[in-house]
Design an enzyme around this catalytic site. Sequence first.
Site, PDB file in Angstrom:
ATOM      1  N   GLY A 222       0.778  -1.235   0.000  1.00  0.00           N
ATOM      2  CA  GLY A 222       0.000   0.000   0.000  1.00  0.00           C
ATOM      3  C   GLY A 222       0.804   1.276   0.000  1.00  0.00           C
ATOM      4  O   GLY A 222       0.232   2.366   0.045  1.00  0.00           O
ATOM      5  N   PRO A 260       4.960  -4.717  -0.873  1.00  0.00           N
ATOM      6  CA  PRO A 260       4.932  -3.511  -1.714  1.00  0.00           C
ATOM      7  C   PRO A 260       4.819  -3.857  -3.195  1.00  0.00           C
ATOM      8  O   PRO A 260       5.527  -4.729  -3.683  1.00  0.00           O
ATOM      9  CB  PRO A 260       6.303  -2.872  -1.432  1.00  0.00           C
ATOM     10  CG  PRO A 260       7.182  -4.035  -1.083  1.00  0.00           C
ATOM     11  CD  PRO A 260       6.318  -5.041  -0.391  1.00  0.00           C
ATOM     12  N   GLY A 261       3.936  -3.191  -3.888  1.00  0.00           N
ATOM     13  CA  GLY A 261       3.795  -3.389  -5.331  1.00  0.00           C
ATOM     14  C   GLY A 261       4.118  -2.107  -6.076  1.00  0.00           C
ATOM     15  O   GLY A 261       5.166  -1.954  -6.705  1.00  0.00           O
ATOM     16  N   ARG A 262       3.215  -1.159  -5.919  1.00  0.00           N
ATOM     17  CA  ARG A 262       3.345   0.121  -6.620  1.00  0.00           C
ATOM     18  C   ARG A 262       4.698   0.782  -6.369  1.00  0.00           C
ATOM     19  O   ARG A 262       5.319   1.329  -7.280  1.00  0.00           O
ATOM     20  CB  ARG A 262       2.234   1.062  -6.103  1.00  0.00           C
ATOM     21  CG  ARG A 262       2.094   2.377  -6.810  1.00  0.00           C
ATOM     22  CD  ARG A 262       1.077   3.256  -6.075  1.00  0.00           C
ATOM     23  NE  ARG A 262      -0.161   2.555  -5.804  1.00  0.00           N
ATOM     24  CZ  ARG A 262      -1.209   2.531  -6.629  1.00  0.00           C
ATOM     25  NH1 ARG A 262      -1.171   3.198  -7.752  1.00  0.00           N
ATOM     26  NH2 ARG A 262      -2.307   1.861  -6.306  1.00  0.00           N
ATOM     27  N   ARG A 298      -5.890   3.494 -15.276  1.00  0.00           N
ATOM     28  CA  ARG A 298      -5.936   4.166 -13.970  1.00  0.00           C
ATOM     29  C   ARG A 298      -6.665   5.518 -14.013  1.00  0.00           C
ATOM     30  O   ARG A 298      -7.465   5.794 -13.122  1.00  0.00           O
ATOM     31  CB  ARG A 298      -4.530   4.315 -13.372  1.00  0.00           C
ATOM     32  CG  ARG A 298      -3.838   2.967 -13.108  1.00  0.00           C
ATOM     33  CD  ARG A 298      -2.586   3.109 -12.273  1.00  0.00           C
ATOM     34  NE  ARG A 298      -2.879   3.558 -10.941  1.00  0.00           N
ATOM     35  CZ  ARG A 298      -2.766   4.786 -10.513  1.00  0.00           C
ATOM     36  NH1 ARG A 298      -2.279   5.733 -11.306  1.00  0.00           N
ATOM     37  NH2 ARG A 298      -3.098   5.117  -9.293  1.00  0.00           N
ATOM     38  N   CYS A 328     -13.487   3.810 -27.703  1.00  0.00           N
ATOM     39  CA  CYS A 328     -14.830   4.344 -27.898  1.00  0.00           C
ATOM     40  C   CYS A 328     -15.556   4.490 -26.569  1.00  0.00           C
ATOM     41  O   CYS A 328     -16.530   3.796 -26.298  1.00  0.00           O
ATOM     42  CB  CYS A 328     -15.566   3.387 -28.827  1.00  0.00           C
ATOM     43  SG  CYS A 328     -16.627   4.255 -29.933  1.00  0.00           S
ATOM     44  N   GLU A 329     -15.050   5.346 -25.721  1.00  0.00           N
ATOM     45  CA  GLU A 329     -15.623   5.622 -24.394  1.00  0.00           C
ATOM     46  C   GLU A 329     -15.258   7.055 -24.053  1.00  0.00           C
ATOM     47  O   GLU A 329     -14.102   7.446 -24.226  1.00  0.00           O
ATOM     48  CB  GLU A 329     -14.952   4.753 -23.310  1.00  0.00           C
ATOM     49  CG  GLU A 329     -15.120   3.281 -23.426  1.00  0.00           C
ATOM     50  CD  GLU A 329     -16.330   2.759 -22.686  1.00  0.00           C
ATOM     51  OE1 GLU A 329     -16.877   3.491 -21.828  1.00  0.00           O
ATOM     52  OE2 GLU A 329     -16.736   1.632 -22.991  1.00  0.00           O
ATOM     53  N   TYR A 358       0.395  -1.186 -12.216  1.00  0.00           N
ATOM     54  CA  TYR A 358      -1.029  -1.201 -12.571  1.00  0.00           C
ATOM     55  C   TYR A 358      -1.274  -0.524 -13.921  1.00  0.00           C
ATOM     56  O   TYR A 358      -2.319   0.074 -14.155  1.00  0.00           O
ATOM     57  CB  TYR A 358      -1.887  -0.580 -11.442  1.00  0.00           C
ATOM     58  CG  TYR A 358      -1.605  -1.219 -10.108  1.00  0.00           C
ATOM     59  CD1 TYR A 358      -2.006  -2.518  -9.846  1.00  0.00           C
ATOM     60  CD2 TYR A 358      -0.888  -0.547  -9.110  1.00  0.00           C
ATOM     61  CE1 TYR A 358      -1.711  -3.136  -8.628  1.00  0.00           C
ATOM     62  CE2 TYR A 358      -0.585  -1.158  -7.894  1.00  0.00           C
ATOM     63  CZ  TYR A 358      -1.006  -2.447  -7.673  1.00  0.00           C
ATOM     64  OH  TYR A 358      -0.712  -3.063  -6.475  1.00  0.00           O
TER      65      TYR A 358
HETATM   66  C1  PLP Z   1      -3.239  -7.965  -0.432  1.00  0.00           C
HETATM   67  C2  PLP Z   1      -2.458  -6.959  -1.186  1.00  0.00           C
HETATM   68  N1  PLP Z   1      -1.144  -6.840  -0.915  1.00  0.00           N
HETATM   69  C3  PLP Z   1      -0.367  -5.947  -1.562  1.00  0.00           C
HETATM   70  C4  PLP Z   1      -0.898  -5.127  -2.527  1.00  0.00           C
HETATM   71  C5  PLP Z   1       0.016  -4.155  -3.210  1.00  0.00           C
HETATM   72  O1  PLP Z   1      -0.366  -2.876  -2.937  1.00  0.00           O
HETATM   73  P1  PLP Z   1       0.563  -1.673  -3.400  1.00  0.00           P
HETATM   74  O2  PLP Z   1       0.818  -1.848  -4.844  1.00  0.00           O
HETATM   75  O3  PLP Z   1      -0.239  -0.478  -3.116  1.00  0.00           O
HETATM   76  O4  PLP Z   1       1.797  -1.741  -2.586  1.00  0.00           O
HETATM   77  C6  PLP Z   1      -2.259  -5.191  -2.829  1.00  0.00           C
HETATM   78  C7  PLP Z   1      -2.830  -4.299  -3.830  1.00  0.00           C
HETATM   79  O5  PLP Z   1      -3.944  -4.266  -4.157  1.00  0.00           O
HETATM   80  C8  PLP Z   1      -3.053  -6.147  -2.155  1.00  0.00           C
HETATM   81  O6  PLP Z   1      -4.354  -6.275  -2.415  1.00  0.00           O
END
Ligand code: PLP
Length: 400
Positions: A222, A260-262, A298, A328-329, A358
């Site tokens: 997150g 962490p992803g984003r 996004r 087409c939106e 994302y």
């Molecule tokens: C369970 C869970 N973990 C980790 C993440 C990664 O979140 P972020 O990309 O915000 O770090 C998400 C994103 O939706 C998630 O649902």
Amino acid sequence: MDKAALAHEYPTPFYVYDADMIRTRVAELADAFKGQTVSLHYAIKANDNPAVTGIAANAGIGACLVSAGEMKRAMAGGMKPELMLMNGAAKSDADIIFALENNIGQLNIESIPELTVVADIAKSLGKVATICLRVNPEVTATTHSNIATGRRSDKFGILVEDLDEAKRIIASRPELKWVGLSAHIGSQIHDVEELRLGYQALVDIFKAQDNPGLDRLDLGGGFGVSYKGDAYARPKDFAPVIAEMTKDLQAKGVRIQLEPGRYVAAEAGTLVTKVLFVKKSGGYNFVMVDAGMNDLIRPALYQAYHPIKLARVSSAKDMPCVIAGPVCESSDVFARDRMLPDDIQRGDVLEIGYAGAYGFAMSSQYNARNRLAEVMVQGNTHKLIRKAFSAEDFDKATLV
Ligand SMILES: Cc1ncc(COP(=O)(O)O)c(C=O)c1O
């Protein structure tokens, strides 16, 4: 490397990622948690290209997954199954079977019925499933509603009031090895205090279990990034909060997990697109580009802001523009009231920034458009890491 110059090498639109930036962000996270018992699990939903998961794997971190498909992409990048954990409020039997057969490190269970399904599948495979219970801590994150996940009304996790029932089921199923709790209250959270609130809720629930068999606490992901260039919490800001809040647990051997992803992938990615037409209509300057909402959803889905710049240098004065795509939106708009030089013209290249997370991962082939090519740059070199997937490829895949 000049990303726009790549528009001479690859047909637009395409995604380009900067390998060094991904490495820098992973290293920033790892450095911030040095000295703590913390393991990082890159949430590959943000960008599951095996070249990206490969960079994370080389940095020694694990993966956070939500499907068997993601597990395959993490494995394709060389990630170790024992360092992987799988979330998912609606895992299919195929997801669970694949994960268990490939010895995933941990399944995060999100509902009472899922416990029985996982136990039954584990039994049929002759396995013991290592599980965490994902708790819904009922903490509302200040983020876009579509990416807040810790409210009572959200589909994710098990409510605290249902934990006793979960524990009763676990006690009756030897195929389940319960090792910890997890939570994830949402994405693009940029305030340390807000993270603290979410973590405190989970730490309190963890301590209330008073169960020495629990050896890990998964605090989720997150961590926000700064799409607009404003100040956000960085790992060095939230790492001490986690240290302070969990030092007694860490001292007892409890490992803290983060997803962490984003933060890992967003900044490294750019969507390179070309201007098709500049359409002056009704008092608006529509800059019509060849990328659309199917490539980067996004802005349409979350009203998200992405920095957009003209690749070439211009000394012309700026004008407010609507940057829109071919889908087409009416929602196929990347930005409104965005200032761009008023000499912008057909053939100009635009860079849509912070598109590494994302972006491609959420893209589609709507309007029978391609899923885009992805390019990785490293220093002065560039490499096609996944070719575009065209409507024709899709037809071939379905008609044979
Ligand atoms: C369970 C869970 N973990 C980790 C993440 C990664 O979140 P972020 O990309 O915000 O770090 C998400 C994103 O939706 C998630 O649902």
